[in-house]
Enzyme design. Sequence first.
Site, PDB file in Angstrom:
ATOM      1  CG  ASP A 218      -2.029   0.981   1.158  1.00  0.00           C
ATOM      2  OD1 ASP A 218      -1.808   2.083   0.608  1.00  0.00           O
ATOM      3  OD2 ASP A 218      -3.130   0.669   1.630  1.00  0.00           O
ATOM      4  CE  LYS A 222      -6.532  11.160   0.831  1.00  0.00           C
ATOM      5  NZ  LYS A 222      -7.817  11.230   1.569  1.00  0.00           N
ATOM      6  CG  ASP A 254       1.502   0.879  -9.389  1.00  0.00           C
ATOM      7  OD1 ASP A 254       1.526   0.676  -8.157  1.00  0.00           O
ATOM      8  OD2 ASP A 254       0.472   1.226  -9.994  1.00  0.00           O
ATOM      9  CB  THR A 291       0.198  -9.835 -11.013  1.00  0.00           C
ATOM     10  OG1 THR A 291       0.244  -8.400 -10.930  1.00  0.00           O
ATOM     11  CG2 THR A 291       1.285 -10.414 -10.110  1.00  0.00           C
ATOM     12  CG  PHE A 293      -4.151  -6.930  -9.624  1.00  0.00           C
ATOM     13  CD1 PHE A 293      -5.350  -6.266  -9.425  1.00  0.00           C
ATOM     14  CD2 PHE A 293      -4.033  -8.227  -9.186  1.00  0.00           C
ATOM     15  CE1 PHE A 293      -6.419  -6.894  -8.797  1.00  0.00           C
ATOM     16  CE2 PHE A 293      -5.084  -8.868  -8.562  1.00  0.00           C
ATOM     17  CZ  PHE A 293      -6.286  -8.197  -8.360  1.00  0.00           C
TER      18      PHE A 293
END
Length: 312
Positions: A218, A222, A254, A291, A293
């Site tokens: 993750d 922010k 990414d 993958t 994704f």
Amino acid sequence: MSEPLNPSADSSANPSVPAPGEAAAGTSSAVAGTGSVSPAGATSPAHSPSSPAAGIPDDLRAASFERQRRLRQEPRFPGGPAVDPAGSHHERRIRSFQPRRSRVTPGQEDALLRLWPKWGLDIDGQRVLDLPELFDGLPVVLEIGFGMGEATAQMAAADPGTGILAVDVHTPGQGNLLGLADRNGLSNVRVANGDAIILLREMLKPDSLDGLRVYFPDPWPKKRHHKRRLIQPEFLDLAAQRLKPGAVIHCATDWEPYAEQMLEVLSAHPLFENTQVDGGYAPRPAFRPLTRFEGQGLDKGHVVHDLLFARH
């Protein structure tokens, strides 16, 4: 700026801090017997006459709340992954992950019920794992955050001589990976449920890992959430203690700003050395599968960065 792939909703991994604007588990915006504040600042009754809760005795309402609380704490799959395996044994530090609540398919449920006792373990922080016994003497790589497990299963199938200890908190992904391992005859995968930091700190011996993989954690884009990012100097201190000399930590993301931070903190750490002679990013190694994704992100113009640093 493009959105991050983040298929694992990190990893990895590491029962957690509620999302911004989301109430903590077990709390309600309107507590029984109190009023609530309207946007204009006026106080209104907790339950209007037309509310479904109107007329319900306080003792029945309290019993309902208690039942819901117990259901949140009880495992969804008896004998499977625990809801909060470490419980109150360890401090509630800032978490780098947030579990996602999503539907478990019948196939995933079947895999959890059948295979968790064989290949699954809860990160409770109450024991030290014997990795040679757990993996029948194979060298072991820790993977933090595996999403639905497709890439993990591909890597395990391509390298049966390496054990993969895969950590995540996403129950459907845990069931999916167990099912993939079962259908493909992969005996070199173990699935761990819980906080990877507790696993590293409390349950692994020094110099016990032959590698560490953190793929698409993750990015917490922010600025006020950057403290939640997994790849930080303190995490690298801990990882260095558990990795054998020469073992490689392999990160991929990414999210460009996170890639820059990863490169900065890894390059600055005295116990890690970039495997790239130019000191930059590495090409995607052949052993890391592309993958779906990641493929979708590349189609949208995302740039994926791999970083490989060896432990001194």
